[in-house]
Enzyme design. Structure first.
Site, mmCIF file in Angstrom:
data_model
loop_
_atom_site.group_PDB
_atom_site.id
_atom_site.type_symbol
_atom_site.label_atom_id
_atom_site.label_comp_id
_atom_site.label_asym_id
_atom_site.label_seq_id
_atom_site.Cartn_x
_atom_site.Cartn_y
_atom_site.Cartn_z
ATOM 1 N N SER A 31 0.831 -1.191 0.000
ATOM 2 C CA SER A 31 0.000 0.000 0.000
ATOM 3 C C SER A 31 0.871 1.248 0.000
ATOM 4 O O SER A 31 2.084 1.196 0.242
ATOM 5 C CB SER A 31 -0.928 0.001 1.214
ATOM 6 O OG SER A 31 -1.903 1.027 1.098
ATOM 7 N N LYS A 36 8.141 1.263 0.038
ATOM 8 C CA LYS A 36 8.729 0.417 -1.009
ATOM 9 C C LYS A 36 9.957 1.051 -1.634
ATOM 10 O O LYS A 36 11.018 0.432 -1.743
ATOM 11 C CB LYS A 36 7.673 0.149 -2.094
ATOM 12 C CG LYS A 36 6.432 -0.556 -1.579
ATOM 13 C CD LYS A 36 5.378 -0.680 -2.646
ATOM 14 C CE LYS A 36 4.916 0.676 -3.156
ATOM 15 N NZ LYS A 36 4.324 1.517 -2.097
ATOM 16 N N ASN A 164 7.636 -3.422 7.672
ATOM 17 C CA ASN A 164 8.476 -2.228 7.702
ATOM 18 C C ASN A 164 8.066 -1.279 8.830
ATOM 19 O O ASN A 164 7.000 -1.410 9.424
ATOM 20 C CB ASN A 164 8.386 -1.519 6.345
ATOM 21 C CG ASN A 164 9.460 -0.472 6.159
ATOM 22 O OD1 ASN A 164 10.515 -0.531 6.785
ATOM 23 N ND2 ASN A 164 9.195 0.504 5.314
ATOM 24 N N LEU A 390 -27.950 -3.699 -43.020
ATOM 25 C CA LEU A 390 -29.161 -3.719 -42.200
ATOM 26 C C LEU A 390 -30.179 -4.730 -42.727
ATOM 27 O O LEU A 390 -30.181 -5.046 -43.925
ATOM 28 C CB LEU A 390 -29.799 -2.328 -42.190
ATOM 29 C CG LEU A 390 -29.090 -1.249 -41.373
ATOM 30 C CD1 LEU A 390 -29.705 0.115 -41.691
ATOM 31 C CD2 LEU A 390 -29.180 -1.544 -39.888
ATOM 32 N N SER A 463 -24.728 -9.599 -39.546
ATOM 33 C CA SER A 463 -23.435 -9.489 -38.837
ATOM 34 C C SER A 463 -23.152 -8.045 -38.454
ATOM 35 O O SER A 463 -22.245 -7.422 -38.999
ATOM 36 C CB SER A 463 -22.303 -10.071 -39.690
ATOM 37 O OG SER A 463 -22.339 -9.619 -41.019
#
Length: 563
Positions: A31, A36, A164, A390, A463
């Site tokens: 987090s 880090k 940590n 269509l 399609s």
């Protein structure tokens, strides 16, 4: 040996230039504000990976941007972006290479904020070990759980739980035990191979490279000791995979996968993307969303969409077969990303779970009669002519006229009309987006088999979705597929209404009707446009016939050595 495309690729130069050295690739995550970047900066320093001028520079910059008072802020070694330094956060993946006398390392410092989870997944995809940082004061947070789940999904089996900021809880062994126990209880279902918990202070270097006098109750290794001695795996360079015929990757188009969703736009069934596996990019569709991972319980819950940072299982179908394995069997050939077709941004990172067909154990058998031989016998080149438009635009009418004329000219043809295939082959399909995609897929597969027989195949199919047609086209060489737009305005189609479908749709008796309930996406670059608002069916058919005749030259004996 069979040659198949490689799925994974590591393009970052910091990774590629140390492959031959057997470097351990690892990721640091957790987090926000867990430390880090400070931890990785400290590792670099302790391993003599920081040059004197770099150390002098960050010493100066610590006074401007640092968060450690008078001490050197080692996080600044990785927070290279000005935006990061101004905000005091990491927003990108920062790769660093360093080495000790015993081993070389490539480390990825990844973002902690939830909105940058996609970057964290990117860093994890090429890592072999994860360092999960936890602030000893805060314990496990939701983002820590999310990162743990992601690294497990990405196949990382070795984890370091770096507890940590132990100096801020008085180096309490009780607190260390509480955090460690909570993580082990949460991570049990994730099936990590090893979880090593280390109490440390990244700021002051305790238990990073040297044992800390503040933790006489801790008898385990320092972080660097552990990294120098954990499982080193053989890796394969970027490029193609050579595989023995009896150990080939699966070649398939349909598979189940776990996705980490990385965009603000929800992932939905029917979503169209580009799927990238290694150096190969193909059109793909999410056909089904099966479930979503509950980060609180690690159980799976039903879902119909995936939101930002969600982890869920889906079914994917690609336009053409791709070489893959399950991620559990092979990380290199089991990973992929989904790319937004409009923005080209990464929409999701995926891991192949299983196949949805029998592709793994079924391999194509070569016919004794080559397709070129069949074409020669019929004195024509095979071709698929795909008429789209269509309902009521005139596709079937034109296709019938064209087939009659071609047969009179001595050609061998077959007409696949949308209404006809739904009487038998596709009688089980509806008209929702997923069913329409399957309708197009089946018709395209049938058309492919017919072209192998040397036929000219006319397909008259609404399609409506562009991606479905592109997927169909991907089954054929470009010169063997002709997409034709039969163009008419919705008003004209409504007026014609040859089958009474528009009237039924208006009366609510037909759902999912293209042009009313569902959109129609015309081709972007059709081989031919037939504007039936302006020309009659006979003229349209004649134009199409001339275009077809230009494509189907008579093959010669030299086209097939077997003749």
């Amino acid at each position: 040996m069979s040659v198949v495309p490689r799925v994974a690729n590591d393009s970052d130069p910091d990774i590629s230039h140390v492959r031959d050295r057997g470097a351990l690739r690892l990721i640091a995550c957790g987090s926000v504000d867990d430390g880090k970047s400070t931890l990785i900066g400290r590792l670099l320093h302790e391993a003599q990976g920081v040059l004197d001028d770099q150390l002098a520079a960050i010493t100066r910059e610590s006074r401007r941007f640092g968060t450690t008072g008078e001490d050197v802020d080692f996080a600044l070694l990785l927070d290279g972006l000005e935006a990061e330094r101004q905000q005091g956060i990491t927003i990108d993946v920062a790769y660093r290479f360093f080495s000790t006398a015993r081993r070389a390392f490539v480390v990825a410092d990844t973002p902690g904020h939830a909105q940058y989870t996609r970057n964290m997944a990117t860093g994890a995809s090429t890592s072999e070990l994860a360092i999960l940082l936890v602030d000893a004061r805060k314990g496990l947070l939701e983002q820590t759980r999310r990162h743990a789940a992601i690294v497990a999904l990405l196949g990382i089996r070795d984890v370091v739980l770096a507890v940590n900021k132990m100096d801020l809880v008085g180096w309490s062994p009780e607190r260390f035990g509480e955090v460690t126990a909570a993580f082990r209880a949460f991570a049990g279902p994730l099936a990590f191979r090893s979880v090593i918990a280390i109490p440390l202070s990244a700021r002051f270097g305790d238990n990073v490279a040297a044992a800390s006098p503040s933790t006489p109750w801790y008898g385990g290794p320092t972080l660097l000791d552990h990294l120098e001695t954990v499982a080193d795996e053989i890796d394969i360079g970027r490029g193609e995979v050579l595989a023995p015929p009896r150990a080939r990757p699966t070649v398939t188009r349909r598979f189940a996968a776990d996705l980490v969703w990385m965009t603000d736009h929800d992932g939905l069934a029917g979503g169209r993307f580009l799927l990238k596996t290694g150096t190969t990019t193909v059109p793909a569709v999410i056909t089904t969303i099966a479930d979503r991972l509950d980060l609180g319980t690690l159980g799976r819950v039903p879902a119909d969409r995936l939101g930002l940072n969600a982890i869920g299982r889906v079914h994917v179908e690609t336009a053409v077969p791709v070489a893959i394995d399950s991620y559990a069997e092979n990380r290199s050939t089991g990973a992929f990303i989904l790319i937004d077709r409009t923005t080209h941004a990464t929409a999701a990172a995926g891991l192949v779970i299983a196949w949805l067909d029998a592709a793994r154990d079924v391999h194509a058998e070569a016919s004794a009669v080559a397709p070129a031989t069949r074409a020669f016998v019929k004195s024509q080149e095979p071709l698929v002519v795909w008429l789209t438009g269509l309902p009521g635009a005139g596709k079937s009418t034109i296709a019938n006229l064209v087939e009659q004329r071609l047969v009179k000219l001595g050609h061998h043809t077959m007409l696949l009309d949308g209404d006809n295939v739904r009487q038998g082959l596709n009688a089980d399909l509806g008209f929702d987006v997923a069913s329409r995609a399957e309708n197009v897929r089946r018709v395209a597969e049938v058309a492919r088999l017919m072209t192998e027989a040397g036929l000219i195949v006319l397909v008259a199919l609404v399609s409506p979705l562009r991606a479905d047609r592109e997927r169909a086209a991907g089954l054929f060489p470009p010169e063997r597929f002709m997409e034709v737009l039969v163009e008419a305005s919705p008003a004209t189609c409504r007026t014609r209404d040859p089958k009474g479908l528009y009237a039924k749709a208006e009366a609510g008796r037909i759902a999912n009707f293209t042009g009313r309930d569902q959109p129609y996406e015309p081709p972007l670059a059709p081989a031919l446009v037939l504007p039936t608002d302006e020309i009659g069916p006979e003229i349209a058919a004649e134009r199409l016939i001339q275009a077809i005749l230009g494509r189907i030259r008579q093959p010669t004996a030299s086209d097939d050595a077997s003749i």
